[in-house]
Motif scaffolding. Structure first.
Motif, PDB file in Angstrom:
ATOM      1  N   TYR A 273      -8.415   2.139  -1.639  1.00  0.00           N
ATOM      2  CA  TYR A 273      -8.441   1.109  -0.596  1.00  0.00           C
ATOM      3  C   TYR A 273      -8.968   1.677   0.720  1.00  0.00           C
TER       4      TYR A 273
ATOM      5  N   PRO B 273      -6.420  -7.399  -4.806  1.00  0.00           N
ATOM      6  CA  PRO B 273      -7.206  -6.517  -3.947  1.00  0.00           C
ATOM      7  C   PRO B 273      -7.978  -5.448  -4.718  1.00  0.00           C
TER       8      PRO B 273
ATOM      9  N   LEU C 179       0.840  -1.197   0.000  1.00  0.00           N
ATOM     10  CA  LEU C 179       0.000   0.000   0.000  1.00  0.00           C
ATOM     11  C   LEU C 179       0.880   1.254   0.000  1.00  0.00           C
TER      12      LEU C 179
END
Lengths: 343, 244, 225
Positions: free
Chosen positions: A131, C179, A93
């Motif tokens: 996200y 994801p 991330l």
């Protein structure tokens, strides 16, 4: 471009950038103390990614590597990203976030000095939209188990229930929005043992660290005192005014100033010389605008902290702010500004 | 855009018809223009009307099918044998269902015996806007299933309440309510675990789950306590609440 | 048939409605979140553009110059309404997704622009061909945009194909546990990807120009020698 130079370059960019990094250290120290050393992993990850991405893009653009790499601006962006992302976010991330910041937000717009948007804030906004769940999982205060944090960052199987905790901002908004609970600000912040009574346990100390570093930057002459002052004063005034009207539904100024990214925003984000306003009056308007929008997004918006979105929105306004706050051109008898406005 | 460049060599007609015809008097020109416009309007309106008539029966059927499909998600058609859409009663505007307008409750029966009630409810405290729910309550007071019919929850965060958006396809979040009895709700356990209840919610996104959980629990109690009365009402009538 | 080749080149590349003229971006950006959505809207647009161009060109002798725009709009709006109702009836699932964007084809400037600039001045065959080519130019861009956004955003291609052709299913390109990159599917992603596509086109054009210049230089040198 519309008007005067967008960047007021001091003698050496790298000296300034490394002072900025040094000023972040007290905040980081508090972070490590309350939330564990996971943040250091994230900073390292972000720094390596930023330098690699910077080098790769510079090579592709045919620019001298050494000169630009050493200026440290990529490192500042990387550190800001690491500090605004949750410290237990998976490794990819933060890597992705840094790539967005360096490649898209910085170099696609022309590199250091040309980017209209603050790269670190672009990274935050892109990643929280992409996200939202991962970007909302913050470690609980007092959780300093490094092994668990390491597993959360690098492990394939993330069991976070024990670690994750809503940030004070999140908790406040969640509960206040439930009409049947009839919750009050005091009830949420005071009754819950995990929150301190200022900005949330742990977070207020991190914020104090940023404040100390920021004051040192002012003393060193790296940033002007006007931007942080305008930012903090606006945020304090607006939250104070609403808290006076209804203290049960609106958190007061001490909470807003010492929670989330307010201090980071005031001293390290709103002061960005590249994407901020250039005139003195413009800088004040710019910082006050970020603070106002931050409070609005925090109070009524759908995403956790509002600093990043507020910064980008004000970045868009910078050319307009600069144009409207330009001093009359020297020697003009009419006293009109270049755009024909009466001063 | 209208530069002559766009005219290709294969053009075989005189350019811009209007220019040649601008000679006659103004009255005549306007009358002619109006007539032409009127003719075009009539022709193309007729075309639209024709398509409308052609497609209307199909549209009506598919609107019906759409409704049955949504109902079918909470109550499979094999469980009942009556004409569900015709066997409906009107519910008054009910705060317990989260509705401020009257709504319909459909009564499913098999061989004349009550099977289930299908009705709408609404959660008004989601993350953004109202969350529409469709529920089926079995005749024994258990919840057959609940589905989200419309919502504006944050994509990727709170939208797992809709099984179509739920990443966990084999065991969607909303399935945990299926088969639960209304005594659970009466006992105060129809809550997410974070609030001391029985139901899971995904970490970092509790608000949407809490809204759906609380709304479905309240709706279940309200309907389950009135299920005998609802099944007894003649079709097409409105449920009259006794004064409390 | 040099003229038809030129029409084709204009529609697909040189005057491409999206990459060249930047027309019709509203529906393009809004509906290109998956390849199926994008291509379906594109096909509807081709249909409307082809028919509108054909009808306008056929009737061009009858349309007074002064009221040509209202008449064009009338024709386009009627055609869009027909397509809208037909889609609602026969492709209902897809209609639920594209629903609000079908009527927007009326105000899609590409349609009016081509009708006004080309169909009103050229014979029916060429006009219909131009409408279809402009439509194909739109569909390949919106289709590619949709495919990129879907691939990056959720790792699939042609999700929801069963709404158009029952029985087919989406292609899972990336592993199931990808994801996703939600922002690619949300509106901001449309702007990012479209920006990159326009940059790509400009780069290709610049390269082609550069090569043409080189060839010209070489040819000049050899003729001197």
């Amino acid at each position: 471009m519309l008007n005067s130079p967008y960047i007021t370059k001091p003698a050496s960019v790298s000296a300034v950038m490394f002072k900025v990094l040094a000023a972040l250290l007290p905040g980081i120290a508090a972070y490590v103390w309350f939330f564990g050393a996971g943040i250091l992993l994230q900073i390292a990850l972000a720094s390596i990614t930023a330098l690699a991405a910077e080098a790769a893009v510079l090579a592709m653009r045919g620019k001298p590597l050494g000169l630009f790499l050493k200026d440290g601006s990529a490192l500042v962006t990387a550190w800001l990203i690491a500090l605004t992302f949750p410290s237990i976010a998976p490794w990819w991330l933060i890597v992705l976030g840094v790539l967005v910041a360096i490649v898209v937000a910085k170099h696609l717009y022309g590199g250091l000095g040309q980017n209209p948007f603050n790269p670190a804030m672009v990274a935050f906004c892109v990643m929280i939209v992409a996200y939202p769940q991962l970007m909302s999982q913050w470690p609980a205060a007092g959780f300093t188990d490094f092994a668990a944090e390491f597993r959360a960052i690098f492990g394939a199987d993330r069991h976070l229930d024990a670690i994750v905790m809503a940030t004070p901002l999140d908790a406040l908004r969640t509960v206040l929005r439930l009409p049947e609970t009839r919750a009050t600000v005091e009830g949420v912040l005071g009754s819950n043992a995990t929150f301190g009574n200022i900005g949330g346990r742990g977070w207020e100390w991190v914020a104090l660290g940023y404040l100390a570093g920021g004051l040192w930057l002012i003393q060193q002459g790296v940033i002007s005192w006007r931007v942080p002052t305008a930012f903090l004063a606006t945020l304090g005034l607006i939250s104070g005014a609403f808290a006076l009207v209804d203290a049960t539904q609106y958190a007061g100024p001490t909470f807003h100033l010492f929670t989330g990214g307010a201090m980071l925003g005031a001293f390290f984000i709103a002061t960005d010389p590249v994407s901020g306003a250039t005139t003195v009056r413009g800088q004040i308007i710019f910082a006050a605008g970020i603070a106002l929008l931050t409070w609005i997004i925090r109070t009524f918006g759908a995403y956790p902290d509002g600093i990043a979105f507020a910064t980008l929105l004000m970045n868009i306004c910078v050319p307009l702010i600069d144009m409207r706050t330009q001093r009359p051109v020297f020697g003009r008898k009419t006293g009109k500004t270049p755009d024909g406005r009466q001063p | 855009m209208s530069d002559p460049q766009d005219r290709l060599p294969l053009d075989d007609t005189p350019p811009a018809p209007g220019e040649v015809q601008r000679q006659p008097g103004a009255m005549k020109v306007s009358a002619r223009t109006a007539t032409v416009l009127l003719l075009f309007t009539i022709v193309f309106t007729a075309l639209m009307a024709f398509t409308h008539d052609m497609t209307k029966p199909i549209l009506d059927a598919s609107a019906q099918a759409q409704k049955l499909k949504l109902i079918g998600e909470v109550l499979p058609p094999t469980l009942y044998d009556n004409d569900l859409l015709a066997d409906a009663v009107t519910l008054p505007a009910t705060p317990a269902l989260g509705l401020d307008e009257p709504s319909l409750a459909y009564r499913a029966r098999k061989g004349g015996e009550p099977v289930a009630l299908v009705f709408e409810a609404c959660a008004n405290n989601g993350y953004s806007g109202r969350i529409g729910l469709v529920l089926a309550v079995l005749a024994d007071g258990r919840l057959r299933a609940v589905r989200v019919s419309q919502h504006k929850e944050t994509p990727g965060l709170g939208d797992y309440i809709d099984p179509k958006k739920d990443k966990n396809k084999s065991n969607p979040w909303i399935e945990q309510f299926s088969g639960q009895g209304y005594d659970l709700a009466l006992g105060g356990h129809w809550k997410v675990k974070k609030d001391g209840g029985r139901f899971d919610a995904r970490a970092g996104a509790t608000i949407s789950a809490r809204a759906v959980t609380n709304a479905s629990g309240k709706a279940l109690i309200w309907i389950a306590e009135r299920r005998a009365a609802l099944f007894a009402l003649p079709a097409g009538t409105t449920l009259q609440e006794k004064t409390p | 048939m040099n003229a038809y080749r030129e029409i084709t080149h204009n529609g697909l590349w040189k005057q491409n409605a999206v990459l060249g003229q930047m027309l019709g971006l509203c529906s393009l950006l809004a509906i290109s979140n998956t390849a199926v959505n994008a291509i379906s809207l594109g096909l509807a647009t081709i249909l409307v553009m082809g028919m509108a161009s054909l009808i306008v060109s056929t009737l061009r002798g009858l349309i007074p110059y002064e009221i040509r725009i209202p008449v064009f709009i009338l024709i386009i709006a009627a055609l869009v309404t027909v397509v809208d109702m037909a889609m609602n009836a026969w492709l209902h699932e897809l209609y639920l997704v594209l629903g609000i964007f079908i009527p927007l084809i009326v105000v899609n400037c590409i349609v009016l622009a081509r009708v006004e600039a080309f169909a009103a001045k050229n014979p029916p065959g060429a006009a219909a061909f131009d409408g279809v080519m402009m439509g194909i130019g739109f569909v390949w861009v919106i289709g590619l945009l949709g495919a990129i956004r879907e691939f990056v955003g959720q790792g699939t291609l042609f999700a929801g194909i069963d709404m158009v052709i029952p029985g087919l299913s989406a292609i899972q390109v990336l592993p199931e546990d990808y994801p996703g990159f939600l922002i690619a599917i949300l509106p901001p992603g449309a702007f990012f990807v479209l920006g990159l596509m326009i940059a790509g086109r400009n780069w290709l054009d610049a390269r082609a120009n550069e090569r043409a210049r080189q060839r010209l230089l070489l040819a000049g040198q050899s003729s001197h020698a």
